[in-house]
Design an enzyme around this catalytic site. Structure first.
Site, PDB file in Angstrom:
ATOM      1  N   SER A  13      14.326   0.622  -6.494  1.00 52.66           N
ATOM      2  CA  SER A  13      14.605   1.956  -5.376  1.00 52.66           C
ATOM      3  C   SER A  13      14.731   2.186  -4.381  1.00 52.66           C
ATOM      4  O   SER A  13      15.611   2.526  -3.620  1.00 52.66           O
ATOM      5  CB  SER A  13      13.183   2.961  -5.444  1.00 52.66           C
ATOM      6  OG  SER A  13      12.530   3.051  -4.524  1.00 52.66           O
ATOM      7  N   ASN A  14      13.646   0.763  -3.619  1.00 53.33           N
ATOM      8  CA  ASN A  14      14.246   0.255  -2.038  1.00 53.33           C
ATOM      9  C   ASN A  14      15.514  -0.317  -2.419  1.00 53.33           C
ATOM     10  O   ASN A  14      16.455  -0.089  -1.512  1.00 53.33           O
ATOM     11  CB  ASN A  14      13.583  -0.341  -1.336  1.00 53.33           C
ATOM     12  CG  ASN A  14      12.240   0.727  -0.809  1.00 53.33           C
ATOM     13  OD1 ASN A  14      12.840   1.163  -0.166  1.00 53.33           O
ATOM     14  ND2 ASN A  14      11.565   0.397  -1.721  1.00 53.33           N
ATOM     15  N   ARG A  65       6.051 -23.638  -8.028  1.00 56.05           N
ATOM     16  CA  ARG A  65       6.408 -22.331  -6.794  1.00 56.05           C
ATOM     17  C   ARG A  65       8.404 -22.966  -6.762  1.00 56.05           C
ATOM     18  O   ARG A  65       8.963 -22.210  -6.199  1.00 56.05           O
ATOM     19  CB  ARG A  65       5.990 -21.949  -6.094  1.00 56.05           C
ATOM     20  CG  ARG A  65       5.415 -20.182  -5.794  1.00 56.05           C
ATOM     21  CD  ARG A  65       4.484 -20.467  -5.060  1.00 56.05           C
ATOM     22  NE  ARG A  65       3.008 -20.075  -5.456  1.00 56.05           N
ATOM     23  CZ  ARG A  65       3.480 -19.057  -6.082  1.00 56.05           C
ATOM     24  NH1 ARG A  65       4.039 -17.798  -5.185  1.00 56.05           N
ATOM     25  NH2 ARG A  65       2.316 -18.135  -6.441  1.00 56.05           N
ATOM     26  N   ARG A  91       6.876 -11.908  -5.247  1.00 55.86           N
ATOM     27  CA  ARG A  91       6.794 -13.413  -5.159  1.00 55.86           C
ATOM     28  C   ARG A  91       6.426 -14.615  -3.973  1.00 55.86           C
ATOM     29  O   ARG A  91       6.798 -13.488  -2.732  1.00 55.86           O
ATOM     30  CB  ARG A  91       8.119 -14.202  -6.017  1.00 55.86           C
ATOM     31  CG  ARG A  91       8.360 -14.070  -6.864  1.00 55.86           C
ATOM     32  CD  ARG A  91       7.509 -15.041  -8.005  1.00 55.86           C
ATOM     33  NE  ARG A  91       7.356 -15.914  -7.948  1.00 55.86           N
ATOM     34  CZ  ARG A  91       6.860 -17.150  -8.706  1.00 55.86           C
ATOM     35  NH1 ARG A  91       6.509 -16.292  -9.386  1.00 55.86           N
ATOM     36  NH2 ARG A  91       7.056 -18.040  -8.400  1.00 55.86           N
ATOM     37  N   ASN A 107      12.259  -7.907   4.456  1.00 60.92           N
ATOM     38  CA  ASN A 107      12.007  -7.983   3.972  1.00 60.92           C
ATOM     39  C   ASN A 107      10.491  -6.242   3.805  1.00 60.92           C
ATOM     40  O   ASN A 107      11.068  -5.158   5.262  1.00 60.92           O
ATOM     41  CB  ASN A 107      10.434  -7.761   3.330  1.00 60.92           C
ATOM     42  CG  ASN A 107       9.594  -8.241   2.117  1.00 60.92           C
ATOM     43  OD1 ASN A 107       9.409  -7.917   1.347  1.00 60.92           O
ATOM     44  ND2 ASN A 107       7.826  -7.983   2.367  1.00 60.92           N
ATOM     45  N   HIS A 109       7.760  -3.645   3.208  1.00 62.86           N
ATOM     46  CA  HIS A 109       6.085  -4.104   3.329  1.00 62.86           C
ATOM     47  C   HIS A 109       5.294  -2.235   3.100  1.00 62.86           C
ATOM     48  O   HIS A 109       5.669  -1.424   3.733  1.00 62.86           O
ATOM     49  CB  HIS A 109       5.277  -5.081   4.121  1.00 62.86           C
ATOM     50  CG  HIS A 109       4.169  -5.034   3.694  1.00 62.86           C
ATOM     51  ND1 HIS A 109       3.173  -5.469   2.465  1.00 62.86           N
ATOM     52  CD2 HIS A 109       2.747  -4.617   3.155  1.00 62.86           C
ATOM     53  CE1 HIS A 109       2.214  -5.826   2.102  1.00 62.86           C
ATOM     54  NE2 HIS A 109       1.779  -4.773   3.383  1.00 62.86           N
ATOM     55  N   ASP A 145       3.439 -11.765   4.937  1.00 63.15           N
ATOM     56  CA  ASP A 145       3.979 -10.308   5.793  1.00 63.15           C
ATOM     57  C   ASP A 145       3.030  -9.829   6.952  1.00 63.15           C
ATOM     58  O   ASP A 145       2.964  -9.288   7.588  1.00 63.15           O
ATOM     59  CB  ASP A 145       2.586  -9.579   4.957  1.00 63.15           C
ATOM     60  CG  ASP A 145       3.077  -9.268   3.048  1.00 63.15           C
ATOM     61  OD1 ASP A 145       4.280  -9.274   2.751  1.00 63.15           O
ATOM     62  OD2 ASP A 145       2.321  -8.986   2.783  1.00 63.15           O
ATOM     63  N   GLN A 173       9.604   7.125   3.080  1.00 66.91           N
ATOM     64  CA  GLN A 173      10.223   7.202   4.655  1.00 66.91           C
ATOM     65  C   GLN A 173      10.954   5.658   4.514  1.00 66.91           C
ATOM     66  O   GLN A 173      11.533   5.346   4.990  1.00 66.91           O
ATOM     67  CB  GLN A 173       8.742   7.020   4.774  1.00 66.91           C
ATOM     68  CG  GLN A 173       8.119   8.057   5.652  1.00 66.91           C
ATOM     69  CD  GLN A 173       8.842   8.756   6.237  1.00 66.91           C
ATOM     70  OE1 GLN A 173       9.764   8.301   7.481  1.00 66.91           O
ATOM     71  NE2 GLN A 173       9.330   9.991   5.816  1.00 66.91           N
ATOM     72  N   GLU A 174      10.475   5.001   2.988  1.00 68.65           N
ATOM     73  CA  GLU A 174      10.917   3.505   2.720  1.00 68.65           C
ATOM     74  C   GLU A 174      12.023   3.512   2.687  1.00 68.65           C
ATOM     75  O   GLU A 174      12.793   2.859   3.297  1.00 68.65           O
ATOM     76  CB  GLU A 174       9.973   2.425   1.623  1.00 68.65           C
ATOM     77  CG  GLU A 174       8.468   2.025   2.029  1.00 68.65           C
ATOM     78  CD  GLU A 174       8.063   1.181   0.595  1.00 68.65           C
ATOM     79  OE1 GLU A 174       9.216   1.330   0.590  1.00 68.65           O
ATOM     80  OE2 GLU A 174       7.106   1.948   0.407  1.00 68.65           O
TER      81      GLU A 174
HETATM   82  C1  GAR Z   1       7.927  -0.835  -2.958  1.00 72.15           C
HETATM   83  O1  GAR Z   1       6.825   0.021  -2.438  1.00 72.15           O
HETATM   84  C2  GAR Z   1       7.415  -1.892  -1.706  1.00 72.15           C
HETATM   85  O2  GAR Z   1       7.672  -1.392  -0.441  1.00 72.15           O
HETATM   86  C3  GAR Z   1       6.133  -2.980  -2.373  1.00 72.15           C
HETATM   87  O3  GAR Z   1       7.328  -2.738  -3.672  1.00 72.15           O
HETATM   88  C4  GAR Z   1       7.263  -1.603  -4.093  1.00 72.15           C
HETATM   89  C5  GAR Z   1       8.515  -1.746  -4.422  1.00 72.15           C
HETATM   90  O4  GAR Z   1       8.763  -0.531  -5.256  1.00 72.15           O
HETATM   91  N1  GAR Z   1       6.299  -4.380  -1.678  1.00 72.15           N
HETATM   92  C6  GAR Z   1       5.191  -5.190  -1.188  1.00 72.15           C
HETATM   93  O5  GAR Z   1       4.723  -4.520  -1.935  1.00 72.15           O
HETATM   94  C7  GAR Z   1       5.901  -6.748  -0.842  1.00 72.15           C
HETATM   95  N2  GAR Z   1       4.964  -6.984  -0.848  1.00 72.15           N
HETATM   96  P1  GAR Z   1      10.913  -0.788  -5.660  1.00 72.15           P
HETATM   97  O6  GAR Z   1      11.404  -1.299  -6.528  1.00 72.15           O
HETATM   98  O7  GAR Z   1      10.835   0.978  -6.020  1.00 72.15           O
HETATM   99  O8  GAR Z   1      11.797  -0.624  -4.343  1.00 72.15           O
END
Ligand code: GAR
Length: 210
Positions: A13-14, A65, A91, A107, A109, A145, A173-174
Site C-alpha cells: 500500500s505504501n 543472505r 528482509r 525505508n 518503519h 531501523d 499517516q505512512e
Molecule cells: C507498513 O506498515 C510498513 O511501515 C511496514 O510494513 C507495512 C507494509 O505495508 N514496514 C516494516 O515493518 C519494515 N520494518 P504495505 O506493504 O501495505 O506498504
C-alpha cells in the site's frame, strides 16, 4: 527524469501511495520497477496493472543472505535507479548491500524511531502504554531501523485500541509522509550528508505537496 525502484514483500500500500502521488503530482520521475522477494506479494498486481515492470527474486532460492542480496542488487542496478524505496520489504539487508545504496535508499518503519525498532511495533507500543505512536521515514544504514530520520508522523493511541486499529491509523499517516519524502528526493531537496539529513526548502512559488 529520476528513476525509482521500489521493493515490497506484501500488500504494497505504501508503494501504491507513491505511484499514485507520482502520477497525480507529475513528478519528474518514473517508477522503473517493483521488485519483491515473494511471488505472492499482492502489491505486484497493482504495479503490473499500472504498467510498471515487476520482478520476483525469491529469497528462498538463495542459500545465504549475502547471495540473495547480491542477486537483488544486480536486479535493481539493471534499472539504474537514483533511489531505492523499501516499502514493507521485510528482509534484513547485509552491510555491503546497504553501503552500496548509501544516501539513495529510504525505508518506512511503523513507529516513532528510535522507539520500537524491529517487528510487531504496534504490539510493542500498546504493551508499553505510549500515548503517541506513528511512523518514520529514514535513510537506510547498516544499523537496522536506526538510519538518519527524514520524516515522522504521529497518531494518538486511544483507550481500548487494538493492534489492528492502531496499525490502520499509523498506515494512513505512512501514506502521507512516504510519498512526500520520496518527492523531496526526486526534487533534489533531500540529501544525506555524512550522518545528517539535509532538506532544502522548496523553490519560491513552488507548491509543497499536501
Ligand atoms: C507498513 O506498515 C510498513 O511501515 C511496514 O510494513 C507495512 C507494509 O505495508 N514496514 C516494516 O515493518 C519494515 N520494518 P504495505 O506493504 O501495505 O506498504
Amino acid at each position: 527524469m529520476r528513476s525509482i525502484v521500489i521493493l515490497i514483500s506484501g500488500r504494497g500500500s505504501n508503494m501504491e501511495a507513491i505511484v499514485r502521488a507520482a502520477q497525480a503530482e507529475q513528478w519528474s520521475a518514473r517508477i522503473s520497477a517493483v521488485i519483491s522477494n515473494r511471488a505472492d506479494a499482492s502489491g505486484l498486481e497493482f504495479a503490473a496493472a499500472h504498467g510498471i515492470p515487476t520482478e520476483v527474486i525469491p529469497n528462498r532460492d538463495y542459500a545465504t543472505r549475502h547471495q540473495f542480496d547480491t542477486a537483488l542488487r544486480a536486479k535493481i542496478d539493471a534499472y539504474a535507479p537514483d533511489l531505492v524505496v523499501l516499502a514493507g520489504f521485510m528482509r534484513i539487508l547485509t552491510t555491503p548491500f546497504v553501503d552500496h545504496y548509501r544516501g539513495r535508499m529510504l525505508n518506512i518503519h511503523p513507529s516513532l524511531l528510535p522507539s520500537f525498532p524491529g517487528l510487531a511495533t504496534h504490539h510493542q507500543a500498546l504493551a508499553v502504554g505510549v500515548k503517541l505512536h506513528g511512523a518514520t521515514v529514514h535513510f537506510v544504514t547498516p544499523d537496522l531501523d536506526h538510519g538518519p530520520i527524514v520524516a515522522q508522523a504521529c497518531v494518538p493511541v486511544l483507550e481500548g485500541d487494538s493492534e489492528e486499529a492502531l496499525a490502520e491509523r499509523v498506515l494512513e499517516q505512512e501514506h502521507v509522509i512516504y510519498p512526500r519524502a520520496v518527492r523531496w528526493f526526486v526534487e533534489g531537496r533531500l540529501l544525506l550528508e555524512g550522518a545528517r539529513v539535509r532538506l532544502t526548502p522548496a523553490a519560491v512559488g513552488a507548491t509543497e505537496a499536501a
